[in-house]
Design a protein around this motif. Structure first.
Motif, PDB file in Angstrom:
ATOM      1  N   GLN A  87     -20.881   3.970 -55.695  1.00  0.00           N
ATOM      2  CA  GLN A  87     -19.590   4.587 -55.388  1.00  0.00           C
ATOM      3  C   GLN A  87     -19.484   5.002 -53.920  1.00  0.00           C
ATOM      4  OE1 GLN A  87     -17.100   4.150 -57.726  1.00  0.00           O
ATOM      5  NE2 GLN A  87     -16.931   6.252 -58.446  1.00  0.00           N
ATOM      6  N   ARG A  88     -20.605   5.216 -53.264  1.00  0.00           N
ATOM      7  CA  ARG A  88     -20.559   5.591 -51.853  1.00  0.00           C
ATOM      8  C   ARG A  88     -19.901   4.506 -51.012  1.00  0.00           C
ATOM      9  NH1 ARG A  88     -26.512   8.253 -50.456  1.00  0.00           N
ATOM     10  NH2 ARG A  88     -26.501   9.821 -52.134  1.00  0.00           N
ATOM     11  N   TYR A 311     -25.547  10.731 -44.356  1.00  0.00           N
ATOM     12  CA  TYR A 311     -24.616  10.760 -45.482  1.00  0.00           C
ATOM     13  C   TYR A 311     -25.329  11.238 -46.743  1.00  0.00           C
ATOM     14  CZ  TYR A 311     -20.843   9.194 -48.579  1.00  0.00           C
ATOM     15  OH  TYR A 311     -19.832   9.139 -49.520  1.00  0.00           O
ATOM     16  N   ASP A 312     -26.552  10.789 -46.947  1.00  0.00           N
ATOM     17  CA  ASP A 312     -27.291  11.135 -48.153  1.00  0.00           C
ATOM     18  C   ASP A 312     -27.540  12.639 -48.238  1.00  0.00           C
ATOM     19  OD1 ASP A 312     -28.894   9.886 -50.493  1.00  0.00           O
ATOM     20  OD2 ASP A 312     -30.315  11.279 -49.591  1.00  0.00           O
ATOM     21  N   GLN A 313     -27.854  13.268 -47.110  1.00  0.00           N
ATOM     22  CA  GLN A 313     -28.077  14.712 -47.115  1.00  0.00           C
ATOM     23  C   GLN A 313     -26.819  15.470 -47.526  1.00  0.00           C
ATOM     24  OE1 GLN A 313     -31.239  16.329 -46.445  1.00  0.00           O
ATOM     25  NE2 GLN A 313     -31.607  14.200 -46.997  1.00  0.00           N
ATOM     26  N   LEU A 314     -25.674  14.967 -47.130  1.00  0.00           N
ATOM     27  CA  LEU A 314     -24.409  15.602 -47.526  1.00  0.00           C
ATOM     28  C   LEU A 314     -24.066  15.297 -48.973  1.00  0.00           C
ATOM     29  CD1 LEU A 314     -22.365  14.872 -44.283  1.00  0.00           C
ATOM     30  CD2 LEU A 314     -23.302  17.076 -44.999  1.00  0.00           C
ATOM     31  N   TRP A 322     -13.622  10.774 -50.797  1.00  0.00           N
ATOM     32  CA  TRP A 322     -13.275   9.388 -51.088  1.00  0.00           C
ATOM     33  C   TRP A 322     -14.028   8.875 -52.313  1.00  0.00           C
ATOM     34  CZ3 TRP A 322      -9.665   5.967 -50.230  1.00  0.00           C
ATOM     35  CH2 TRP A 322      -9.907   4.635 -50.565  1.00  0.00           C
ATOM     36  N   ALA A 323     -15.315   9.145 -52.394  1.00  0.00           N
ATOM     37  CA  ALA A 323     -16.098   8.702 -53.546  1.00  0.00           C
ATOM     38  C   ALA A 323     -15.610   9.341 -54.834  1.00  0.00           C
ATOM     39  CB  ALA A 323     -17.574   9.017 -53.322  1.00  0.00           C
ATOM     40  N   ILE A 329     -13.115   0.409 -50.375  1.00  0.00           N
ATOM     41  CA  ILE A 329     -14.127   0.745 -49.379  1.00  0.00           C
ATOM     42  C   ILE A 329     -13.737   1.992 -48.589  1.00  0.00           C
ATOM     43  CG2 ILE A 329     -15.293  -0.078 -47.289  1.00  0.00           C
ATOM     44  CD1 ILE A 329     -15.106  -2.897 -48.489  1.00  0.00           C
ATOM     45  N   GLY A 330     -12.450   2.152 -48.317  1.00  0.00           N
ATOM     46  CA  GLY A 330     -11.994   3.329 -47.588  1.00  0.00           C
ATOM     47  C   GLY A 330     -12.406   3.335 -46.132  1.00  0.00           C
TER      48      GLY A 330
END
Length: 377
Positions: A87-88, A311-314, A322-323, A329-330
């Protein structure tokens, strides 16, 4: 209909071995998203291959569903477990609809975030459209957003009795009833301010700036806002280390064999430096986030893809707007590099994401603005 092959025969098959390799690839790439580039930078390059690995795992699931459903359970299980990572990069919410105002309980907050590229103040930035600085400021000021977060901000001092289209604090702030907090990284000889800004229709009761080693355009700022119901929220606006790569150099590097030889190594070095810097900056910010007692709302130009350490840390701590509600894709980068989403909004668990939109109809910067609607539970 031919009989399904036995499990022993399947385990000896080339397709099954390839499926295991793909699953291993997926798991390794996901593990690498947890490794900061400052500790082991090659891991960050492995994470960039995760979309390909996820796609191949989905293809393997489809293949085995047609061949042997018992074997298909393995890639299907991996697909389910890694769905948040899928989903990311490709959000799927085709039936999502934003509830009307008043239809659902909770304090509603509208947020606009945009990298405005110093409102195209320099001639080379507005040569195709000399009126783009005025158009972009006018568009931002006209939005119904309660909170506006701007990266690569620019403001010229207001002169008494004279209209200056680049007096953005005045036009976006005072004239629209919004309070302004500008985090300045530079003030030039005419008094013009460069940096970032937060505008709010709610009272700003606290504020601060977070520098990464030294104060540059790449830094963070926050504002504490008092909502009408009495709750206080904290809004972070931040701009992580730029990739330091010209778009034309990237295009040249993959357009020909000679281009790759001439540009590729230099681009890799700059990309590596950016990865290391962003991992350090993100660690600094996450420590600040964990210390905050208010509901958090984050707006950022990450300069990093959804498959990255930053991004992963957030995503491990917050909801990506968005996810949560988007479809597709956004992408937010307005340039020749397709499918690049580097501008994001995140919120803490106290929020419900009602709506999120990328404004592809606003082409004045090299980033498309994003707007979202949230409800405080």
């Amino acid at each position: 209909m031919p009989a399904q092959p036995g499990l022993a025969a399947v385990r000896r098959s080339f397709a099954f071995k390839c499926t295991l390799l793909v699953i291993g690839w997926v798991l390794a790439a996901i593990a690498c998203t947890q490794i900061p580039a400052r500790a082991f930078w090659p891991a960050s390059f492995i994470t960039l291959t995760l979309p390909v690995a996820l796609g191949l795992n989905g293809a393997a699931a489809g293949y085995w569903l047609l061949r042997n459903w018992r074997v298909a359970v393995l890639p299907l299980l991996v697909l389910v477990l890694t769905w948040p990572h899928f989903q990311r990069g490709l959000a799927l919410h085709p039936l999502h609809w934003a509830p009307a105002a008043g239809a659902a309980p909770g304090q509603r907050v509208r947020v606009l975030s945009a990298n405005v590229r110093i409102f195209n103040v320099y001639p080379q930035l507005h040569e195709k459209d000399p009126e783009s600085p005025d158009k972009l400021i006018r568009w931002v000021a006209s939005q119904q957003a309660d909170i506006i977060c701007l990266q690569e901000f620019y403001n010229e001092p207001r002169k008494a009795g004279k209209r200056n289209v680049l007096s953005s604090v005045d036009r976006i702030g005072r004239q629209t009833g919004r309070q302004a907090f500008v985090s300045k990284s530079l003030t030039n000889w005419i008094g013009a301010e460069f940096g970032m800004a937060i505008f709010s229709r709610y009272p700003i009761v606290g504020r601060g700036t977070i520098t990464f080693d030294k104060l540059t355009q790449n830094h963070a700022m926050y504002a504490d806002l008092k909502l009408p119901g009495g709750d206080t929220i904290r809004v972070y606006n931040f701009h992580l280390q730029s990739m330091s790569m010209e778009e034309q150099d990237i295009v040249d590097s993959y357009s020909s064999k000679d281009g790759l030889k001439a540009k590729g190594l230099g681009l890799m070095r700059r990309f590596k430096r950016g990865l290391v810097a962003r991992s350090v900056q993100m660690d600094t910010l996450t420590r600040r986030f964990e210390q905050c007692r208010y509901p958090l709302l984050l707006c950022a130009d990450l300069n990093d893809l959804p498959y990255s350490y930053s991004y992963d840390q957030l995503a491990d701590r917050f909801q990506n707007a968005w996810a949560a509600v988007g479809t597709g894709i956004g992408s937010t980068y307005n340039g020749r590099l397709p499918f690049v989403r580097i501008d994001n909004q995140f919120v803490g668990p106290q929020w419900i994401v009602d709506d999120f939109r990328v404004h592809y109809d606003v082409p004045y910067s090299d980033h498309f603005p994003t707007t979202a609607v949230y409800r405080l539970k």
